[in-house]
Write an enzyme that holds these catalytic residues in place. Sequence first.
Site, PDB file in Angstrom:
ATOM      1  N   SER A 172       0.886  -1.108  -0.378  1.00 51.57           N
ATOM      2  CA  SER A 172       0.352  -0.012  -0.096  1.00 51.57           C
ATOM      3  C   SER A 172       1.177   0.932   0.015  1.00 51.57           C
ATOM      4  CB  SER A 172      -0.897  -0.102   1.073  1.00 51.57           C
ATOM      5  OG  SER A 172      -1.717   0.900   0.908  1.00 51.57           O
ATOM      6  N   ASP A 276      -9.580  -4.562  -5.323  1.00 51.55           N
ATOM      7  CA  ASP A 276      -9.267  -3.243  -4.860  1.00 51.55           C
ATOM      8  C   ASP A 276      -8.853  -1.708  -5.756  1.00 51.55           C
ATOM      9  OD1 ASP A 276      -7.708  -1.297  -3.663  1.00 51.55           O
ATOM     10  OD2 ASP A 276      -5.679  -2.328  -4.263  1.00 51.55           O
TER      11      ASP A 276
END
Length: 332
Positions: A172, A276
């Site tokens: 991330s 995502d």
Amino acid sequence: MASITCKEVEMEILPFIRIYKDGSIERLMGSPLVPPSPDQDPETGVSSKDIIISQDPTISARLYLPKLDQAHLQRLPILVYFHGGGFFFESAFSRDHQRFLNSLVAQAQVVAISVEYRLAPEHLLPICYEDCWAALQWVASNSIDSSTIGANYREPWLNHGDFKRFFIGGDSAGANIVHNMAMRAGVESLPGDVKIVGAFLTHPYFWSSNAISELSEMDQASHVDKLAVPNLVWNFIYPSAPGGIDNPMINPTAPGAPSLAGLGCSRLLVTVAEVDVMRNRALAYYDAVRKSNWEGEVELVRVDGEDHAFHILNLDTQNAKNLVKRLASFLN
């Protein structure tokens, strides 16, 4: 009856963080902090310890060492890891990242250094990038003869590391840091002339001003609550970023961004999760690297049916175990 004081909220990004008008900060997410395991983790046999990299500024790290086979004490690959958490929560000392790195270190047989960089909003970007570059420099400096840098500066666990097999990785926001460290390594040398062999980016936090338009109508409808978050977070953690959400640090494919041919590593692995909301930005990054004049080797791993950072948040699932195994393979 005692009076109850209700603090006034200045701003919030739910479900992550709340800032009060008195300056106090409440982080609403993030796994609890846990101590290291100097006497080996019972599940994986991995040992860990915490060290101070720098006193000014304050940069620390958690080091990981796999169980060593006394019959085969060959030097191990080195991994410098950057944790996720949007640049404003989570930690190198959190339970979820500890579990993930214990598993990865055991399978990959690497020495790992997980960097505890300073978080926003107390320390706005680009401070965390400077912290992470300083950490990379510190690790690389351990490749130099101790008589040159001083014996007290050298970290004994890194004596087990092979600086010719030097990797960086992150999830991330940490994967965003990986990209930016690799770009900086393309123009600045590390101590001892250490080269980054490979870098992996799992579910990188990349975004752009046209990211939402890239998603299908179905995706936009199903992720309506999540779509505003990447932009909100970036403006929160780096309000002075030139170009805003199209700053090259968050949008590496923005017009005028430095050429991805300048990536300072030889191998790159990008992983994306099907549901995502940032996956299309990661795919655009992968395509842009592949089409650039970069001379390295880039790979893509897609995982169906999973969301952002699933391998950190749900390590015990089969998909997470498969991804950790793939990352371990990349490091070897």
